[in-house]
Every structure is written in C-alpha cells, then in structure tokens.
Design an enzyme around this catalytic site. Structure first.
Site, PDB file in Angstrom:
ATOM      1  N   ASP A 120       0.857  -1.188   0.000  1.00 60.06           N
ATOM      2  CA  ASP A 120       0.000   0.000   0.000  1.00 60.06           C
ATOM      3  C   ASP A 120       0.891   1.236   0.000  1.00 60.06           C
ATOM      4  O   ASP A 120       2.108   1.137   0.158  1.00 60.06           O
ATOM      5  CB  ASP A 120      -0.937  -0.030   1.206  1.00 60.06           C
ATOM      6  CG  ASP A 120      -0.161   0.012   2.498  1.00 60.06           C
ATOM      7  OD1 ASP A 120       0.099   1.118   2.990  1.00 60.06           O
ATOM      8  OD2 ASP A 120       0.221  -1.065   3.011  1.00 60.06           O
ATOM      9  N   ASP A 294      -8.626  -7.514  -0.319  1.00 60.68           N
ATOM     10  CA  ASP A 294      -7.749  -7.716   0.833  1.00 60.68           C
ATOM     11  C   ASP A 294      -8.511  -7.278   2.070  1.00 60.68           C
ATOM     12  O   ASP A 294      -9.432  -6.465   1.983  1.00 60.68           O
ATOM     13  CB  ASP A 294      -6.496  -6.841   0.728  1.00 60.68           C
ATOM     14  CG  ASP A 294      -6.794  -5.413   1.138  1.00 60.68           C
ATOM     15  OD1 ASP A 294      -7.452  -4.708   0.360  1.00 60.68           O
ATOM     16  OD2 ASP A 294      -6.422  -5.007   2.258  1.00 60.68           O
ATOM     17  N   CYS A 337      -7.523 -28.352  10.198  1.00 60.23           N
ATOM     18  CA  CYS A 337      -8.680 -29.251  10.233  1.00 60.23           C
ATOM     19  C   CYS A 337      -8.276 -30.709  10.051  1.00 60.23           C
ATOM     20  O   CYS A 337      -8.954 -31.608  10.541  1.00 60.23           O
ATOM     21  CB  CYS A 337      -9.717 -28.841   9.196  1.00 60.23           C
ATOM     22  SG  CYS A 337     -10.516 -27.279   9.635  1.00 60.23           S
TER      23      CYS A 337
HETATM   24 ZN   LIG Z   1      -9.600 -25.766   8.115  1.00 59.58          ZN
END
Ligand SMILES: [Zn+2]
Length: 417
Positions: A120, A294, A337
């Site tokens: 930026d 973003d 996960c």
């Molecule tokens: Zn995940």
C-alpha cells in the site's frame, strides 16, 4: 429452467473467451488473461500474470504488517496456495526502513517470500493510525510514532519506499477521506488523488518491474466517482483499485459505488476492491465485477478465536466445543482441520498462542478456498447457482439475507429465493 439457460449461455461465452486475450501496454509487467466471464453477472475468472508467478482471480490477498503475516509463516502461506499477499508500507517504511529492506533484496528477500507482493502507499495507515496527520498538496505530514520527528509522505516518497520494497504491485498515494464524510472535502480529495496519481506515475523508477495501481476516489457521490473514473482511466496504469469504501458507510451506498466503478473500469485491467473480506461481501462484489480483495479481518478475527466456516463463524472459546472432537469444518482440507479437533483448539486457546496460529491458517485457507470455489463456478458457468447455495448455507432462512446483498445481486440478474 432458468439455470439451464444460464449454463448454456455461459458455456458459449466461455468458449469465446478461451481464445483469451493478452492485453496491456508493452511496458507493463502485468498481463490479465480473461479465462471466463459469467453470462448472468459481471463476474469474471482471470489469470493475472505478475513478476513472481501467475495469480488466479478472483483472489483474496492476506495482509501482513511488518513483512510477517501474524500467526502464519511464508511457507505455510505458500502451501495454502496463496500467490499474492500484502506488505504494509507504513510499518516497513518506518521500521526496519526501506534502505535495510533494499539491502535484503527487497521485501521478497527480507520475508523470504517468492510469490507476489502488493504494497500500500502508506497513506491510509497514517491517516488512520497517526492522530497528528495533516494533508497538504505536498503530501501527508505526520509525526513519527517512533521518534516524534515530522515526516512528509509525498507521492514521490511513497513510490520511492515501494520501489525499495520491490513489490509486484504498488498503490498510488491517495488523499483518503472517511467514506462517511460529505461536502467539498470529498471533491478536493478526489481531484488531489488524480494529481497525486500523475506524480506517482512520474516517480516510479521501475515501471518495467513494478505495477502501479490507481485508486478511484469520490466518496459516495455518483458524479465525483464518475469524474474520478473518467480521469484516472485515461492514465495508462496496469490496474485500478476502488478506494474510499468499507469505512462504515451504509452497505447500500457501498455496493452502488462498487458497481458504478466496475461499469466504468476497463475490462482488460484488474479491479481491486480495497478492504473487503467478509464472505458475503466477497461473493457479491465478485458478481459486481471485482477481481482482487484484501482485508485484515480473517487474520484479526482468528486472534480472538473466531474460525470462519461456510455457516458463518465458530467461536473456539465457547464451552460447547470443549468435548467436540470434530475439526473446525469437517469439509475443510487445511492443515489445522486435518490434524486438530475443536476440543483441542478450545483447550489450547486458554493457554497457548499456538491456537491462534492454527485458526489463522484455517481462516486464510477458508478465504482462499472460497475464492477458488467462486472461480471454479464462474469457469463452469454456474456462478449464479453457486451464489444461491452459498447464501442458503450461510443464512438459516431467506428472510435473514441482508437486504443490500439481495438488491446488489438482483442488479446483476441473480434472484435469491
Ligand atoms: Zn480448516
């Protein structure tokens, strides 16, 4: 019936686009190849070819601050499939400073990140973080929070810093006004942003290596936005950002300004909607024709124990997860996960900041996967169906759909039942 028609039209359209166009002026280190365009909405799927690898769009770009992504390493980011992330010019320009980073082969070398970087201008950070900032025609004047010295961030200075950082995409310095401000200040800021764009273009030492994006301003005023679009699109910049939104304005104003902007931006250049990261906003704004996004939200919210899931969010801290041995999202393939249960993360969150890292990884994976699924559905000509399924999953009943999203989607021919 409607869905079948959509699919057929989309298939024809995408066939036409397979002869993909290479566009852009010869000097630019950026090529946008349009892979598919939705036949119903304004959505498109592109390959954005940048100096440090191709990026599939629509894309979500995670935000780092001091060259480090909070809660995640560059290797992990790469493994998740991230091909472009943000570096923060304000923080990097102050500490460790552009000279040191230039010595480390730019921000890529400093971070050891081999993919693309967007930096930026530093202006927004200054106006929002530093109380004592003052905007003049010369630039943004402010007192350094580190040593109290007065600093002028001019368009030339901002580009000089970004040239030292060596980012693939640099943002122009713009005159940022809060989106809730009205009156003559908005018009002044819009005109000044155009003048500053010209100064930024002139100051760029590396136009063959670094792409400078313009930032469309004009607040929530249709005429000012149009005037800014008219002027800025006459400049041969490699891409455009839609700025001055996501600052607390009404969502109804927000989406109307977004769609007005994409209507007037050139088809053959990338469109970056700044500061947008909520799942609904992403999906709707892709439908309105935006390619790049973003937001600090997914990483920031992870630090509070909030995991993003297709049905909203999951607060790992809540007691109900203490004995829940499922992963955050059973359908998520991210490293968190695959390895850890809600119960483990719940316990870890109480004692160890490692829990935040695990949730950060999951949240970035969630954003990247969401955009990947959006893209796939555009390529396969079934984006409108994707939107309907996505909304159904996120909201238990249609009367909970946000009105602005329903209206925005209706404006691009997608009705939610
Ligand atoms: Zn995940």
């Amino acid at each position: 019936m409607a869905a079948t028609v959509e699919r057929v039209v989309a298939a024809e359209a995408s066939e036409k686009q397979m002869s993909a166009k290479k566009v852009l002026s010869a000097a630019s280190p950026l090529t946008l190849r349009i892979v598919a365009e939705c036949s119903v909405t304004k959505a498109r799927a592109c390959e954005l070819i940048l100096p440090h690898s191709a990026v599939s769009t629509p894309v979500f770009m995670p935000v780092g601050t001091q060259g480090t992504m909070k809660g995640i390493t560059v290797d992990q980011l790469d493994d998740l499939g991230c091909r472009i992330c943000l570096g923060n010019t304000y923080h990097l320009g102050m500490r460790p400073g552009p000279d040191l980073i230039e010595k480390a082969n730019g921000l890529h070398g400093f971070m050891n990140w081999e993919r693309n970087l967007l930096t930026d201008s530093g202006g927004f950070q200054m106006v929002s973080l530093v109380e004592l900032s003052e905007v003049t025609e010369g630039g943004v004047k402010f007192k350094s929070p580190y040593d109290g010295k007065e600093i002028l961030l001019s368009p030339e200075k901002s580009i000089a810093i970004q040239n030292s950082l060596g980012s693939d995409i640099m943002m122009q310095l713009d005159d940022v006004v809060s989106s809730t401000v009205t009156g003559p200040r908005v018009e002044e800021a819009m005109h000044r942003s155009i003048r500053w764009l010209d100064r930024c273009i002139a100051a760029n030492k590396n136009p063959d290596k670094q792409n400078l994006f313009a930032i469309i301003q004009g607040g929530l005023n249709v005429d000012l936005r149009k005037a800014c679009l008219d002027e800025m699109t006459q400049r041969d910049v490699p891409g455009f950002a839609i700025g001055g939104l996501s600052g607390g304005e009404e969502k109804d104003d927000f989406w109307r300004m977004v769609t007005l902007s994409t209507d007037h931006l050139p088809r053959e250049k990338p469109r970056y909607l700044m500061g947008v990261g909520y799942a609904v906003d992403l999906v709707v704004c892709v439908a309105l024709g935006c390619d790049m996004f973003d937001c600090v939200y997914p990483t920031r919210t992870a630090r509070f124990g909030s995991a993003l899931v297709p049905w909203g969010s999951l607060q790992v801290k809540h007691r109900q997860y203490a004995k829940d041995f499922q992963p955050i999202d059973p359908d998520c393939q991210c490293p968190t996960c695959k390895r850890h249960s809600r119960a483990y993360l719940h316990a870890l969150f109480k004692s160890d900041s490692a829990a935040m890292h695990h949730i950060t990884i999951h949240n970035i994976a969630y954003q990247l996967n969401l955009m990947g699924s959006v893209r796939q559905s555009i390529v396969e000509g079934r984006f409108p169906d994707f939107i309907r399924t996505f909304m159904k999953r996120l909201f238990p009943s249609p009367d909970q759909y946000p009105g602005w999203a329903v209206d925005a989607l209706a404006s691009v021919n997608v009705t939610l039942e």
